[in-house]
Write an enzyme that holds these catalytic residues in place. Structure first.
Site, PDB file in Angstrom:
ATOM      1  N   LYS A 202     -41.584 -59.730   1.582  1.00 20.93           N
ATOM      2  CA  LYS A 202     -42.059 -59.071   2.795  1.00 20.93           C
ATOM      3  C   LYS A 202     -42.994 -57.936   2.394  1.00 20.93           C
ATOM      4  CE  LYS A 202     -40.367 -56.675   6.969  1.00 20.93           C
ATOM      5  NZ  LYS A 202     -39.238 -55.906   7.550  1.00 20.93           N
ATOM      6  N   HIS A 221     -30.283 -49.914   9.803  1.00 20.65           N
ATOM      7  CA  HIS A 221     -29.812 -51.292   9.606  1.00 20.65           C
ATOM      8  C   HIS A 221     -29.287 -51.466   8.189  1.00 20.65           C
ATOM      9  CE1 HIS A 221     -33.759 -51.388   7.698  1.00 20.65           C
ATOM     10  NE2 HIS A 221     -33.417 -52.524   7.102  1.00 20.65           N
ATOM     11  N   ASP A 223     -29.359 -54.680   5.269  1.00 21.71           N
ATOM     12  CA  ASP A 223     -30.097 -55.919   5.031  1.00 21.71           C
ATOM     13  C   ASP A 223     -29.139 -57.103   5.070  1.00 21.71           C
ATOM     14  OD1 ASP A 223     -32.369 -54.414   4.712  1.00 21.71           O
ATOM     15  OD2 ASP A 223     -32.387 -54.532   2.528  1.00 21.71           O
ATOM     16  N   HIS A 277     -29.644 -47.922   6.113  1.00 24.36           N
ATOM     17  CA  HIS A 277     -30.880 -47.202   5.827  1.00 24.36           C
ATOM     18  C   HIS A 277     -31.888 -47.386   6.955  1.00 24.36           C
ATOM     19  CE1 HIS A 277     -31.373 -51.298   4.297  1.00 24.36           C
ATOM     20  NE2 HIS A 277     -32.688 -51.145   4.375  1.00 24.36           N
TER      21      HIS A 277
END
Length: 335
Positions: A202, A221, A223, A277
């Site tokens: 990404k 969120h 991961d 994070h």
């Protein structure tokens, strides 16, 4: 309907549109602990004492869910090339970038690759100040070159070279995590999908924001991957939640930032913790980051490693296909 890219909004607006303004409980100006920068664990990958390396990685994964790796063996030039071609892609005319857009829903494509600024369904009322490009870089069977930019011309070469080195780093990490759990060294890799484990690249592009104190590049969120390996550009922006408070993370030049993801937390039955994070943005400069999400293949079932489960240590997580887990998480559905 296609949502206007943030890069265009940043060029055409002198103020921040209302759909990007976070509630006061999320605004970085209000919620960041100012004056303190977190010194997250730094791990020297050239450590020759295997037991010591296993111990420091295991401890950081339990206590922080995040650490930085130095002396990782990836040449500086390889990382710089990766960053250069990613930056050059986002500097292309908008029309050229749109060639790589995610196919609209209903066209038969169910993957997450492509150029866009949204994930899953539009369940958020507040937008993130970011555009991104996703595409798989490993294994070859998972790669769809349709989503790899042809311009700049060296884009493919730079990404393939980076992937070659990254596989070695990832496998070394997984061996250490296995040993840290008292397992055979290949257990985490096998439980995560073996040779079919997918490396999803990404590029995050956070253009200058007129009111960075009100917006976020990405909201809070964890991961959904097993692990994430990230390199940023020179503009800071990563924040980590510790004891309910948000702190800026200090970058170390040429280090790899390692995030523990949901799937490693599940595989370890909760011993290793996925890190909560988020990302802030900058008023003057463009922030970019290059995370690689190391994920189980879609069909693979993920649950706590069976060797960790007994009558005194019950499973704390369900076993389910990764594709089902991913769909539920991206669309804010119960797991």
């Amino acid at each position: 309907m296609e949502i206007e890219k943030v890069q265009n909004i940043a060029l055409n607006f002198n103020s921040i549109p209302s759909e990007f303004i976070r509630s006061e409980s999320e605004q970085p100006a209000v919620t960041t602990v100012h004056g303190t920068v977190l010194e997250v664990p730094t791990i020297d990958f050239s450590e020759v004492d295997d037991d010591k390396l296993v111990d420091v990685i295991s401890k950081a994964s339990q206590d922080w869910g995040l650490f930085q790796v130095v002396n990782h063996g990836i040449p500086t030039q390889v990382i710089q090339n990766l960053q250069r071609v990613g930056k050059e892609f986002f500097e292309l005319p908008q029309q050229e970038k749109e060639i790589y857009s995610k196919p609209p829903p209903g066209e038969g494509y169910v993957g997450g690759e492509g150029y866009s600024n949204k994930l899953g369904k539009n369940t958020d009322t507040v937008r993130a100040w970011v555009d991104h490009l996703f595409h798989n870089i490993w294994p070859p069977s998972a790669i769809n070159f349709h989503f790899w930019p042809k311009n700049p011309p060296s884009y493919r070469e730079a990404n393939e070279e980076y992937a070659k080195y990254l596989i070695g780093v990832t496998e070394k990490l997984m061996k250490c995590w296995s040993k840290g759990l008292g397992l055979e060294e290949n257990k985490i890799k096998e439980a995560g999908g073996g040779e079919e484990i997918v490396y999803l690249a990404k590029i995050n592009y956070y253009p200058p924001c007129p009111r960075p104190e009100l917006a976020l590049g990405v909201g809070a969120h964890t991961d959904l991957s097993m692990l994430t390996i990230l390199v940023p550009n020179h503009v800071p922006g990563l924040q980590v939640c510790r004891d309910g408070l948000w702190y800026n993370v200090r970058y170390i030049p040429n280090a790899l930032i390692i995030h523990i993801g949901d799937q490693l937390e599940v595989l370890s039955n909760g011993k290793y913790k996925a890190v909560l994070h988020r990302t802030t943005v900058n008023k003057e400069e463009t922030r970019m980051s290059w995370p690689i999400f190391i994920e189980p293949p879609p069909h693979h079932e993920v649950g706590p490693v069976s060797d960790l489960i007994d009558e005194h240590n019950p499973a704390n997580y369900k076993t389910k296909k990764f594709s089902d887990y991913k769909y539920c998480k991206l669309n804010r559905l119960p797991q």
